[in-house]
Design a protein around this motif. Structure first.
Motif, PDB file in Angstrom:
ATOM      1  N   VAL A  50       0.831  -1.207   0.000  1.00 14.85           N
ATOM      2  CA  VAL A  50       0.000   0.000   0.000  1.00 14.85           C
ATOM      3  C   VAL A  50       0.861   1.251   0.000  1.00 14.85           C
ATOM      4  CG1 VAL A  50      -1.581   1.378   1.412  1.00 14.85           C
ATOM      5  CG2 VAL A  50      -2.060  -1.033   1.002  1.00 14.85           C
ATOM      6  N   TRP A  51       1.842   1.307   0.909  1.00 12.04           N
ATOM      7  CA  TRP A  51       2.618   2.546   1.049  1.00 12.04           C
ATOM      8  C   TRP A  51       3.667   2.692  -0.039  1.00 12.04           C
ATOM      9  CZ3 TRP A  51      -0.141   5.751   3.268  1.00 12.04           C
ATOM     10  CH2 TRP A  51      -0.953   5.400   4.339  1.00 12.04           C
ATOM     11  N   ALA A  52       4.112   1.578  -0.628  1.00  7.39           N
ATOM     12  CA  ALA A  52       4.995   1.688  -1.782  1.00  7.39           C
ATOM     13  C   ALA A  52       4.239   2.296  -2.965  1.00  7.39           C
ATOM     14  CB  ALA A  52       5.554   0.314  -2.156  1.00  7.39           C
ATOM     15  N   ILE A  53       3.011   1.836  -3.189  1.00 11.22           N
ATOM     16  CA  ILE A  53       2.194   2.390  -4.277  1.00 11.22           C
ATOM     17  C   ILE A  53       1.905   3.863  -4.018  1.00 11.22           C
ATOM     18  CG2 ILE A  53      -0.086   2.295  -5.362  1.00 11.22           C
ATOM     19  CD1 ILE A  53       0.011  -0.766  -4.887  1.00 11.22           C
ATOM     20  N   ALA A  54       1.555   4.198  -2.761  1.00 13.43           N
ATOM     21  CA  ALA A  54       1.263   5.599  -2.421  1.00 13.43           C
ATOM     22  C   ALA A  54       2.476   6.482  -2.671  1.00 13.43           C
ATOM     23  CB  ALA A  54       0.813   5.698  -0.962  1.00 13.43           C
ATOM     24  N   GLY A  55       3.656   6.015  -2.245  1.00 16.53           N
ATOM     25  CA  GLY A  55       4.876   6.802  -2.455  1.00 16.53           C
ATOM     26  C   GLY A  55       5.219   6.962  -3.917  1.00 16.53           C
ATOM     27  N   ILE A  56       5.036   5.902  -4.699  1.00 22.61           N
ATOM     28  CA  ILE A  56       5.322   5.971  -6.137  1.00 22.61           C
ATOM     29  C   ILE A  56       4.381   6.962  -6.824  1.00 22.61           C
ATOM     30  CG2 ILE A  56       5.214   4.659  -8.296  1.00 22.61           C
ATOM     31  CD1 ILE A  56       6.237   2.237  -6.640  1.00 22.61           C
ATOM     32  N   LEU A  57       3.113   6.945  -6.433  1.00 30.24           N
ATOM     33  CA  LEU A  57       2.151   7.885  -7.030  1.00 30.24           C
ATOM     34  C   LEU A  57       2.532   9.328  -6.725  1.00 30.24           C
ATOM     35  CD1 LEU A  57      -1.251   6.081  -6.312  1.00 30.24           C
ATOM     36  CD2 LEU A  57      -0.165   6.415  -8.543  1.00 30.24           C
ATOM     37  N   ALA A  58       2.873   9.609  -5.471  1.00 27.24           N
ATOM     38  CA  ALA A  58       3.250  10.976  -5.100  1.00 27.24           C
ATOM     39  C   ALA A  58       4.531  11.395  -5.807  1.00 27.24           C
ATOM     40  CB  ALA A  58       3.414  11.078  -3.582  1.00 27.24           C
ATOM     41  N   ALA A  59       5.505  10.475  -5.868  1.00 30.18           N
ATOM     42  CA  ALA A  59       6.751  10.793  -6.566  1.00 30.18           C
ATOM     43  C   ALA A  59       6.503  11.016  -8.049  1.00 30.18           C
ATOM     44  CB  ALA A  59       7.763   9.658  -6.369  1.00 30.18           C
ATOM     45  N   GLY A  60       5.571  10.258  -8.618  1.00 29.27           N
ATOM     46  CA  GLY A  60       5.237  10.437 -10.026  1.00 29.27           C
ATOM     47  C   GLY A  60       4.630  11.796 -10.306  1.00 29.27           C
ATOM     48  N   ILE A  61       3.771  12.257  -9.389  1.00 31.76           N
ATOM     49  CA  ILE A  61       3.179  13.598  -9.552  1.00 31.76           C
ATOM     50  C   ILE A  61       4.267  14.661  -9.493  1.00 31.76           C
ATOM     51  CG2 ILE A  61       1.657  15.300  -8.476  1.00 31.76           C
ATOM     52  CD1 ILE A  61       0.142  13.133  -9.933  1.00 31.76           C
ATOM     53  N   TRP A  62       5.212  14.507  -8.577  1.00 25.47           N
ATOM     54  CA  TRP A  62       6.305  15.477  -8.474  1.00 25.47           C
ATOM     55  C   TRP A  62       7.170  15.470  -9.734  1.00 25.47           C
ATOM     56  CZ3 TRP A  62       8.222  19.697  -6.679  1.00 25.47           C
ATOM     57  CH2 TRP A  62       9.589  19.945  -6.738  1.00 25.47           C
ATOM     58  N   ALA A  63       7.489  14.264 -10.224  1.00 26.64           N
ATOM     59  CA  ALA A  63       8.328  14.163 -11.422  1.00 26.64           C
ATOM     60  C   ALA A  63       7.625  14.749 -12.641  1.00 26.64           C
ATOM     61  CB  ALA A  63       8.698  12.702 -11.673  1.00 26.64           C
ATOM     62  N   THR A 108       5.114  17.123 -12.660  1.00 23.18           N
ATOM     63  CA  THR A 108       4.688  18.522 -12.578  1.00 23.18           C
ATOM     64  C   THR A 108       5.740  19.450 -11.993  1.00 23.18           C
ATOM     65  OG1 THR A 108       3.725  18.271 -10.360  1.00 23.18           O
ATOM     66  CG2 THR A 108       2.306  17.734 -12.234  1.00 23.18           C
ATOM     67  N   ARG A 109       6.623  18.916 -11.127  1.00 26.79           N
ATOM     68  CA  ARG A 109       7.573  19.744 -10.372  1.00 26.79           C
ATOM     69  C   ARG A 109       6.866  20.869  -9.631  1.00 26.79           C
ATOM     70  NH1 ARG A 109      12.263  17.110  -9.451  1.00 26.79           N
ATOM     71  NH2 ARG A 109      12.684  15.796 -11.264  1.00 26.79           N
ATOM     72  N   SER A 110       5.631  20.608  -9.255  1.00 24.62           N
ATOM     73  CA  SER A 110       4.819  21.610  -8.566  1.00 24.62           C
ATOM     74  C   SER A 110       4.647  21.205  -7.112  1.00 24.62           C
ATOM     75  CB  SER A 110       3.446  21.737  -9.228  1.00 24.62           C
ATOM     76  OG  SER A 110       2.560  22.473  -8.412  1.00 24.62           O
ATOM     77  N   PRO A 111       5.102  22.018  -6.160  1.00 15.07           N
ATOM     78  CA  PRO A 111       4.877  21.700  -4.748  1.00 15.07           C
ATOM     79  C   PRO A 111       3.395  21.588  -4.398  1.00 15.07           C
ATOM     80  CG  PRO A 111       6.538  23.420  -4.978  1.00 15.07           C
ATOM     81  CD  PRO A 111       5.919  23.233  -6.335  1.00 15.07           C
ATOM     82  N   ASP A 112       2.564  22.405  -5.031  1.00 15.10           N
ATOM     83  CA  ASP A 112       1.131  22.370  -4.715  1.00 15.10           C
ATOM     84  C   ASP A 112       0.489  21.061  -5.166  1.00 15.10           C
ATOM     85  OD1 ASP A 112       1.421  24.926  -3.702  1.00 15.10           O
ATOM     86  OD2 ASP A 112       0.808  25.901  -5.573  1.00 15.10           O
ATOM     87  N   TRP A 113       0.767  20.653  -6.410  1.00 16.90           N
ATOM     88  CA  TRP A 113       0.234  19.383  -6.896  1.00 16.90           C
ATOM     89  C   TRP A 113       0.783  18.215  -6.075  1.00 16.90           C
ATOM     90  CZ3 TRP A 113      -3.656  18.275 -10.115  1.00 16.90           C
ATOM     91  CH2 TRP A 113      -4.124  19.291 -10.957  1.00 16.90           C
ATOM     92  N   THR A 114       2.047  18.299  -5.719  1.00 20.19           N
ATOM     93  CA  THR A 114       2.653  17.218  -4.935  1.00 20.19           C
ATOM     94  C   THR A 114       2.044  17.138  -3.546  1.00 20.19           C
ATOM     95  OG1 THR A 114       4.731  17.534  -6.144  1.00 20.19           O
ATOM     96  CG2 THR A 114       4.820  16.258  -4.104  1.00 20.19           C
TER      97      THR A 114
END
Length: 241
Positions: A82-95, A97-103
């Motif tokens: 669960v938490w590996a998937i959650a972390g990958i999703l958040a890291a993917g959003i950062w990669a 968008t590079r947006s702190p708000d979206w992340t």
């Protein structure tokens, strides 16, 4: 004689009910203790890393803290997935968008979704059987309060932009929010009442009035270590009982 026997039976029934309530209360504290340890160490690690080395890892280690808090309940493998998937999703959003708000939005959503997932797994495995019903349980409501406090403060700080705030203001705001969370946790662990007051008032006083945001930040770290230590104490008490 019959009335005496009936009175004795009623007294025994009342004792049994009180014993059941006490057992449920210990179960809640034991469950809450895992969060105290995981997130106390999470905060202390990042605070002292920032103070000593000038760098912290709040984002990446957040999911490690969630894993540490929920793995004893849901199981190591389900919590890891669960938490590996959650972390990958958040890291993917950062990669992407590079947006702190979206992340930040992704972190809040994946945290909420991850909590829902691990508790669903725990319920299906029967690992919530010892917990009181949700309508009367205290620990989940305190957990929700912590989530709202920390998530809301993260949104507030991001919206205000730390660079535009006076020196020490962000530290003071976080200290106040953590202090309120600790104070609320005193419902389960009474020692959190004085710790919450110390953090809610001591951190802003040091950061804003004494002009020492570094000491205020260190005080937050000490409160985090105290939170983890109290959580460990409660687990030891539960194991001994």
């Amino acid at each position: 004689m019959r009335s005496d026997d009936q009175a004795i039976q009623e007294l025994l029934d009342a004792v049994d009910i009180l014993r059941l309530i006490a057992m449920k209360g210990r179960s809640e504290v034991r469950h809450f203790a895992h969060y105290m340890i995981a997130f106390g160490l999470y905060s202390a690690f990042n605070i002292f890393a920032a103070l000593l080395f000038g760098r912290s890892f709040w984002g990446p280690t957040l999911y490690v803290a969630f894993w540490g808090a929920t793995a004893p309940l849901a199981g190591i493998l389900p919590a890891s997935l669960v938490w590996a998937i959650a972390g990958i999703l958040a890291a993917g959003i950062w990669a992407a968008t590079r947006s702190p708000d979206w992340t930040l939005g992704a972190v809040l959503l994946t945290a909420a979704g991850g909590i829902g997932a691990v508790y669903t797994v725990a319920a299906r495995r029967g690992r919530l059987a010892g917990m009181p019903p949700l309508r009367v349980a205290i620990a989940p409501k305190i957990g929700w309060a912590w989530g709202i406090l920390m998530g809301g403060m993260a949104v507030l700080i991001a919206g205000l932009s730390p660079a535009s705030l006076p020196a020490g203001a962000a530290t003071a705001l976080w200290g106040y929010a953590i202090g309120i969370g600790l104070f609320l946790s005193g419902v389960l662990v009474p020692l959190f009442f004085p710790l919450g007051l110390l953090c809610a008032f001591g951190v802003p006083l040091l950061a804003l009035f004494a002009g020492r945001p570094d000491l205020a930040f260190a005080l937050e770290g000490l409160m985090s270590l105290a939170m983890a230590a109290l959580g460990l104490r409660e687990l030891c008490r539960a194991a001994a009982s």
